[in-house]
Design a protein around this motif. Structure first.
Motif, mmCIF file in Angstrom:
data_model
loop_
_atom_site.group_PDB
_atom_site.id
_atom_site.type_symbol
_atom_site.label_atom_id
_atom_site.label_comp_id
_atom_site.label_asym_id
_atom_site.label_seq_id
_atom_site.Cartn_x
_atom_site.Cartn_y
_atom_site.Cartn_z
ATOM 1 N N LYS A 1 0.493 -1.115 0.285
ATOM 2 C CA LYS A 1 -0.335 -0.150 0.165
ATOM 3 C C LYS A 1 1.398 1.255 0.104
ATOM 4 O O LYS A 1 1.588 1.127 0.762
ATOM 5 C CB LYS A 1 -0.551 -0.067 1.375
ATOM 6 C CG LYS A 1 -2.358 -1.058 1.123
ATOM 7 C CD LYS A 1 -2.146 -1.171 2.185
ATOM 8 C CE LYS A 1 -3.808 -2.545 2.120
ATOM 9 N NZ LYS A 1 -4.686 -2.075 3.279
ATOM 10 N N THR B 1 -6.371 8.243 0.635
ATOM 11 C CA THR B 1 -6.957 7.344 -0.147
ATOM 12 C C THR B 1 -6.863 6.123 1.219
ATOM 13 O O THR B 1 -6.648 6.042 1.509
ATOM 14 C CB THR B 1 -5.482 7.095 -0.743
ATOM 15 O OG1 THR B 1 -4.523 8.760 -1.896
ATOM 16 C CG2 THR B 1 -5.133 5.873 -1.222
ATOM 17 N N TYR C 1 -7.179 2.353 0.899
ATOM 18 C CA TYR C 1 -8.059 0.694 0.143
ATOM 19 C C TYR C 1 -8.473 -0.386 -0.018
ATOM 20 O O TYR C 1 -8.620 -0.301 1.530
ATOM 21 C CB TYR C 1 -6.322 0.257 -0.610
ATOM 22 C CG TYR C 1 -5.305 1.279 -0.655
ATOM 23 C CD1 TYR C 1 -4.950 1.484 -1.839
ATOM 24 C CD2 TYR C 1 -4.511 1.775 0.829
ATOM 25 C CE1 TYR C 1 -3.496 1.705 -1.469
ATOM 26 C CE2 TYR C 1 -3.090 2.681 -0.005
ATOM 27 C CZ TYR C 1 -3.120 2.823 -1.016
ATOM 28 O OH TYR C 1 -2.199 3.407 -1.316
ATOM 29 N N GLY D 1 -6.364 -4.743 -2.239
ATOM 30 C CA GLY D 1 -6.093 -3.521 -2.205
ATOM 31 C C GLY D 1 -6.025 -2.057 -3.718
ATOM 32 O O GLY D 1 -4.608 -1.811 -4.036
ATOM 33 N N TYR D 2 -6.958 -2.173 -4.082
ATOM 34 C CA TYR D 2 -7.283 -0.933 -4.895
ATOM 35 C C TYR D 2 -7.326 0.433 -4.333
ATOM 36 O O TYR D 2 -8.130 0.105 -3.623
ATOM 37 C CB TYR D 2 -8.594 -1.010 -5.694
ATOM 38 C CG TYR D 2 -9.454 -0.724 -6.658
ATOM 39 C CD1 TYR D 2 -7.855 -0.541 -7.803
ATOM 40 C CD2 TYR D 2 -9.663 0.245 -6.593
ATOM 41 C CE1 TYR D 2 -8.745 0.417 -8.777
ATOM 42 C CE2 TYR D 2 -10.503 1.349 -7.662
ATOM 43 C CZ TYR D 2 -9.592 0.978 -8.848
ATOM 44 O OH TYR D 2 -9.803 2.241 -10.027
ATOM 45 N N PRO D 3 -6.568 1.403 -4.744
ATOM 46 C CA PRO D 3 -7.079 2.519 -4.056
ATOM 47 C C PRO D 3 -8.758 3.313 -4.203
ATOM 48 O O PRO D 3 -8.796 3.294 -5.772
ATOM 49 C CB PRO D 3 -5.501 3.381 -4.905
ATOM 50 C CG PRO D 3 -5.237 2.498 -6.060
ATOM 51 C CD PRO D 3 -5.866 1.243 -5.856
#
Length: 69
Positions: free
Chosen positions: A2, A26, A28, A32-34
């Protein structure tokens, strides 16, 4: 893996000639997608330096965390 947004503070000039500060957070998701949440501050600034000073005082911003694009 991250990684925080390298520029969480956006300084942009509006159509009336004022500078506006947008704070970006930000997070996640589980893969793990921001996910980026942007919040434009209500304050208007005469110069970009005033916006930077406001971010340093209120959000503990540091040099290198600002962008104008």
């Amino acid at each position: 893996m991250k990684k925080e947004t390298s520029h969480p503070f956006l300084i942009a000039k509006d159509g009336e000639g004022h500078y506006r500060l947008t704070v970006r957070e930000t997070r996640y998701n589980s893969q793990g997608y921001p996910l980026i949440n942007s919040t434009m501050q209500t304050e208007l600034f005469r110069t970009a330096n005033e916006a930077r000073s406001f971010a340093r005082a209120n959000f503990r911003a540091e040099a290198g965390q600002f962008t104008t694009k």
